[in-house]
Structure formats: structure tokens, C-alpha cells
Design a protein around this motif. Structure first.
Motif, PDB file in Angstrom:
ATOM      1  N   TYR A 272       0.830  -1.211   0.000  1.00  0.00           N
ATOM      2  CA  TYR A 272       0.000   0.000   0.000  1.00  0.00           C
ATOM      3  C   TYR A 272       0.862   1.258   0.000  1.00  0.00           C
ATOM      4  O   TYR A 272       0.547   2.236  -0.680  1.00  0.00           O
TER       5      TYR A 272
ATOM      6  N   TRP B 165      -8.472   4.507   3.237  1.00  0.00           N
ATOM      7  CA  TRP B 165      -9.695   3.773   3.580  1.00  0.00           C
ATOM      8  C   TRP B 165      -9.665   2.344   3.050  1.00  0.00           C
ATOM      9  O   TRP B 165     -10.120   1.418   3.725  1.00  0.00           O
ATOM     10  N   LEU B 166      -9.105   2.152   1.882  1.00  0.00           N
ATOM     11  CA  LEU B 166      -8.980   0.787   1.363  1.00  0.00           C
ATOM     12  C   LEU B 166      -7.990  -0.025   2.189  1.00  0.00           C
ATOM     13  O   LEU B 166      -8.178  -1.232   2.383  1.00  0.00           O
ATOM     14  N   TYR B 167      -6.938   0.608   2.684  1.00  0.00           N
ATOM     15  CA  TYR B 167      -5.984  -0.092   3.543  1.00  0.00           C
ATOM     16  C   TYR B 167      -6.642  -0.536   4.840  1.00  0.00           C
ATOM     17  O   TYR B 167      -6.484  -1.684   5.269  1.00  0.00           O
ATOM     18  N   ILE B 168      -7.375   0.363   5.471  1.00  0.00           N
ATOM     19  CA  ILE B 168      -8.053   0.016   6.722  1.00  0.00           C
ATOM     20  C   ILE B 168      -9.055  -1.110   6.486  1.00  0.00           C
ATOM     21  O   ILE B 168      -9.112  -2.085   7.250  1.00  0.00           O
ATOM     22  N   THR B 169      -9.834  -1.003   5.416  1.00  0.00           N
ATOM     23  CA  THR B 169     -10.801  -2.047   5.086  1.00  0.00           C
ATOM     24  C   THR B 169     -10.104  -3.366   4.795  1.00  0.00           C
ATOM     25  O   THR B 169     -10.555  -4.434   5.242  1.00  0.00           O
ATOM     26  N   SER B 170      -8.999  -3.298   4.087  1.00  0.00           N
ATOM     27  CA  SER B 170      -8.245  -4.502   3.752  1.00  0.00           C
ATOM     28  C   SER B 170      -7.695  -5.182   5.000  1.00  0.00           C
ATOM     29  O   SER B 170      -7.776  -6.408   5.136  1.00  0.00           O
ATOM     30  N   GLU B 171      -7.136  -4.415   5.916  1.00  0.00           N
ATOM     31  CA  GLU B 171      -6.579  -4.997   7.134  1.00  0.00           C
ATOM     32  C   GLU B 171      -7.659  -5.627   8.004  1.00  0.00           C
ATOM     33  O   GLU B 171      -7.499  -6.742   8.499  1.00  0.00           O
ATOM     34  N   VAL B 172      -8.757  -4.918   8.175  1.00  0.00           N
ATOM     35  CA  VAL B 172      -9.837  -5.451   9.004  1.00  0.00           C
ATOM     36  C   VAL B 172     -10.410  -6.718   8.387  1.00  0.00           C
ATOM     37  O   VAL B 172     -10.631  -7.715   9.084  1.00  0.00           O
ATOM     38  N   SER B 173     -10.631  -6.706   7.082  1.00  0.00           N
ATOM     39  CA  SER B 173     -11.184  -7.895   6.438  1.00  0.00           C
ATOM     40  C   SER B 173     -10.185  -9.049   6.433  1.00  0.00           C
ATOM     41  O   SER B 173     -10.576 -10.208   6.586  1.00  0.00           O
TER      42      SER B 173
ATOM     43  N   THR C 163     -11.208 -12.381   8.355  1.00  0.00           N
ATOM     44  CA  THR C 163     -11.300 -13.602   7.556  1.00  0.00           C
ATOM     45  C   THR C 163     -10.405 -14.691   8.097  1.00  0.00           C
ATOM     46  O   THR C 163     -10.816 -15.853   8.221  1.00  0.00           O
TER      47      THR C 163
END
Length: 127
Positions: A49, A77-85, A89
Motif C-alpha cells: 500500500y 480507507w482501502l488499507y483500513i478495510t483490507s486490514e480489518v477484512s 477472515t
């Protein structure tokens, strides 16, 4: 500019995919714990990222400052979403029962301690 946004988003999606594949591969092949694998995958995700955001900076900063800030916000925002998901998962996939027991114990602790704290605050207000 649409092509630049597309390449930017695809590279950010590839970072998540690489991190996901890393964790699933190492969980199957090696005997390393999930926590260590998640840490390495998170660092891998952050590195990719960071490179993508730096390339976005090089591409857009001289063209338009507004597009740079928009892309930066999108990347964050995509980084935060990516880390949380990624974490959610992997925890669901490999530690479902342990995580659910942990969440139940936390919920029970919060429920019992918050009611005791509430009763204590009410006693202080009455005095």
C-alpha cells in the motif's frame, strides 16, 4: 485519469490478495502460529500500500493536488478495510471456536463489570 484510478485500485486489491495467499499458504505448509503469519501479512500489506500511495503521489501531485488528496484518502480507507477484512477472515477461518469463546468471555466480563460500576456510581450520587 480513469486508467490511473483503475491501476491504483487493482494494485491495492493485489496487495490484499497477496497477503491473503501468504497467510493461507503458510498456515497449510508451515507450523508457524496464526498471530505471526497475520503480523507478516499486515506488514506485507502495508508495504505494498505504501508503494502504491507513493506512486500515486508521483503521478498526481504535479497534475492536481485535489486528485492527490482524493487518491490518498481512497488508499487509506482501502488499507483500513483490507486490514480489518484480512484479520477477520483469517480469524474466522482458522480460529473460529477460540475467537467465539474469547468474545463470549469479553461480553460476560463487560456485562458483569459494567453493571457493578453502574451500581457503584449510583451509590456515589446518592451520598
Amino acid at each position: 485519469m480513469i486508467l490511473a484510478y483503475s491501476i491504483y485500485i487493482i494494485s491495492l486489491g493485489a496487495a490484499f490478495y497477496a497477503s491473503y495467499k501468504y497467510v493461507t499458504y503458510t498456515m497449510k505448509v508451515t507450523n508457524i502460529s496464526l498471530h505471526t503469519n497475520l503480523f507478516v501479512a499486515s506488514v506485507l500489506n502495508l508495504t505494498i500500500y505504501s508503494l502504491a500511495i507513493f506512486n500515486w503521489f508521483l503521478y498526481t501531485f504535479l497534475r492536481s493536488e485535489a486528485q492527490f488528496i482524493t487518491g490518498l484518502q481512497l488508499g487509506i480507507w482501502l488499507y483500513i478495510t483490507s486490514e480489518v477484512s484480512l484479520v477477520a477472515t483469517m480469524l474466522y477461518k482458522y480460529r473460529n471456536i477460540e475467537v467465539m469463546d474469547w468474545l463470549h468471555s469479553i461480553w460476560y466480563f463487560i456485562k458483569t463489570k459494567s453493571s457493578k460500576a453502574y451500581r457503584g456510581i449510583k451509590k456515589l450520587q446518592k451520598t
